[in-house]
Design a protein around this motif. Structure first.
Motif, PDB file in Angstrom:
ATOM      1  N   THR A   9     -37.033  23.012  36.701  1.00 19.34           N
ATOM      2  CA  THR A   9     -36.296  21.900  36.110  1.00 19.34           C
ATOM      3  C   THR A   9     -35.481  21.111  37.127  1.00 19.34           C
ATOM      4  O   THR A   9     -35.127  19.956  36.883  1.00 19.34           O
ATOM      5  CB  THR A   9     -35.365  22.412  34.993  1.00 19.34           C
ATOM      6  N   ASN A  10     -35.167  21.698  38.278  1.00 22.70           N
ATOM      7  CA  ASN A  10     -34.381  20.998  39.296  1.00 22.70           C
ATOM      8  C   ASN A  10     -35.233  20.235  40.316  1.00 22.70           C
ATOM      9  O   ASN A  10     -34.693  19.633  41.250  1.00 22.70           O
ATOM     10  CB  ASN A  10     -33.495  21.989  40.071  1.00 22.70           C
ATOM     11  N   SER A  81     -24.122  18.372  31.777  1.00 20.15           N
ATOM     12  CA  SER A  81     -25.405  18.311  31.075  1.00 20.15           C
ATOM     13  C   SER A  81     -25.225  17.576  29.760  1.00 20.15           C
ATOM     14  O   SER A  81     -24.147  17.589  29.170  1.00 20.15           O
ATOM     15  CB  SER A  81     -25.937  19.725  30.802  1.00 20.15           C
ATOM     16  N   ARG A 108     -31.651  17.030  36.760  1.00 23.91           N
ATOM     17  CA  ARG A 108     -32.669  17.545  35.833  1.00 23.91           C
ATOM     18  C   ARG A 108     -32.834  16.543  34.705  1.00 23.91           C
ATOM     19  O   ARG A 108     -31.861  15.955  34.232  1.00 23.91           O
ATOM     20  CB  ARG A 108     -32.240  18.873  35.204  1.00 23.91           C
ATOM     21  N   GLU A 110     -35.432  16.730  31.268  1.00 19.17           N
ATOM     22  CA  GLU A 110     -36.523  17.420  30.589  1.00 19.17           C
ATOM     23  C   GLU A 110     -36.807  16.757  29.243  1.00 19.17           C
ATOM     24  O   GLU A 110     -35.870  16.433  28.490  1.00 19.17           O
ATOM     25  CB  GLU A 110     -36.158  18.887  30.361  1.00 19.17           C
ATOM     26  N   GLU A 137     -29.198  16.545  33.320  1.00 18.31           N
ATOM     27  CA  GLU A 137     -28.114  17.170  34.074  1.00 18.31           C
ATOM     28  C   GLU A 137     -27.832  16.332  35.307  1.00 18.31           C
ATOM     29  O   GLU A 137     -28.759  15.856  35.976  1.00 18.31           O
ATOM     30  CB  GLU A 137     -28.455  18.608  34.473  1.00 18.31           C
ATOM     31  N   TRP A 177     -29.740  25.213  28.776  1.00 17.84           N
ATOM     32  CA  TRP A 177     -30.891  25.406  29.659  1.00 17.84           C
ATOM     33  C   TRP A 177     -31.630  26.695  29.370  1.00 17.84           C
ATOM     34  O   TRP A 177     -32.839  26.800  29.631  1.00 17.84           O
ATOM     35  CB  TRP A 177     -30.449  25.301  31.122  1.00 17.84           C
ATOM     36  N   HIS A 231     -41.154  18.361  32.848  1.00 18.20           N
ATOM     37  CA  HIS A 231     -40.260  17.961  33.931  1.00 18.20           C
ATOM     38  C   HIS A 231     -40.545  16.482  34.222  1.00 18.20           C
ATOM     39  O   HIS A 231     -41.093  16.127  35.272  1.00 18.20           O
ATOM     40  CB  HIS A 231     -40.519  18.792  35.180  1.00 18.20           C
TER      41      HIS A 231
END
Length: 322
Positions: A9-10, A81, A108, A110, A137, A177, A231
């Motif tokens: 996710t990062n 977030s 991030r 998503e 995020e 998360w 992602h």
């Protein structure tokens, strides 16, 4: 992760395994041990072939990776977030596209379609509106995080998104998360005793909306329950096709659906897999994506490093995989 050149996710801000693996140790055919990347401490190098990149993403066809040297990133001063719901899937995707094109360093982002949100709510005891949703995020200084969030908020509003629902405490962020990372198990729970056929693709960010829209139409036509999660900050998304393992018709439909989604992604200038890899199932797609000349080069590399074809025989690089 390294063998499939995977990410998480990062990755939209910090990179995939391709960017963060600076060196590695691998066992080659015949038991030889090779260490790549030199010391791995220099910020850059133009010395020799990039053997690290050759082995990262080779799916175990050239050797067995036993150690990796990773690039580390500092802990940001501030982290926030947020969840944002949208009236349409297209609005959510276009918000991401515009945010990336604006150069906003989102840490991030998503995407969960309405089916995946329903699954997450039930499995992780969340209370998110069951419509297409983005999890954001932001990392940086307190001032930069506030600026990033404000700019993305304006973009989101232009695409029909609601206001951000913030999770600023570490406990709230962890819960958010954790729910995202449990998306696979949440999807399985939507159809008890089912099997999940997972596929992933990645496309240029400019083609993301077109790709997901086409995929969604294929899923609706198939009548198979299939959540989408992705992602999307780097153009990568996953489809989890839920089937009855004893139903051969559903299994074949899922296989064909996966191939069609991948072919479409390639036709848009993308790839048949952004991080899950090729395995056996997507071997027929390599020629469409790379061309015969590139496949021949892969075969020559495979033959040079693994002449007996003992590492994952018949997979990527093997002569008979075509």
């Amino acid at each position: 992760m390294a063998s499939c050149r995977a990410s998480g996710t990062n990755a939209v801000r910090y990179g995939t395994m391709k960017e963060v693996v600076k060196g590695l140790t691998a066992v080659l055919s015949g038991g030889k041990i090779v260490r790549t990347g030199g010391s791995g401490k220099a910020r850059k190098s133009s010395s020799g072939y990039d053997l690290t990149s050759l082995l990262v993403g080779s799916e175990g066809t050239l050797g067995v990776i036993t150690e990796i040297q990773l690039k580390l990133s500092g802990q940001p001063e501030a982290i926030s977030s947020a969840v944002c719901s949208f009236a349409t899937l297209e609005g959510a995707v276009n918000s991401v596209v515009d945010s990336i094109h604006a150069g906003i360093p989102v840490a991030r982002v998503e995407l969960l379609d309405e089916i995946q949100v329903q699954a997450v709510n039930a499995y992780s005891k969340m209370n998110i509106e069951e419509v297409p949703t983005l999890f954001f995020e932001f990392h940086g200084s307190h001032a930069s995080v506030e600026e990033q969030a404000e700019t993305v908020g304006c973009i989101v509003e232009d695409h029909g998104g609601g206001s951000f629902k913030w999770s600023s405490s570490s406990e709230e962020r962890s819960k958010l998360w954790e729910a995202r990372h449990n998306a696979y198990y949440a999807a399985l729970a939507l159809r008890p005793k089912c099997k999940c056929v997972i596929t992933d693709v990645a496309v240029p960010i400019s083609k993301l909306s077109e790709s997901i829209k086409h995929t969604k139409s294929l899923l609706l036509e198939s009548n198979l329950l299939s959540p989408i999660v992705g992602h999307v900050g780097d153009g990568n998304y996953h489809v989890m096709i839920l089937i009855d393992p004893d139903n051969k018709e559903e299994a074949m439909k899922a296989k064909n659906l996966s191939l069609e989604i991948a072919r479409s992604a390639i036709s848009l200038g993308g790839t048949c897999s952004g991080e899950h890899g090729i395995g056996y199932g997507k071997l027929p797609l390599l020629e469409q994506e790379h061309g015969l000349e590139a496949l021949d080069m892969m075969h020559h590399i495979k033959r040079a490093l693994d002449p007996e074809d003992i590492f994952n025989p018949g997979k990527m690089g093997s002569l008979h995989h075509r």
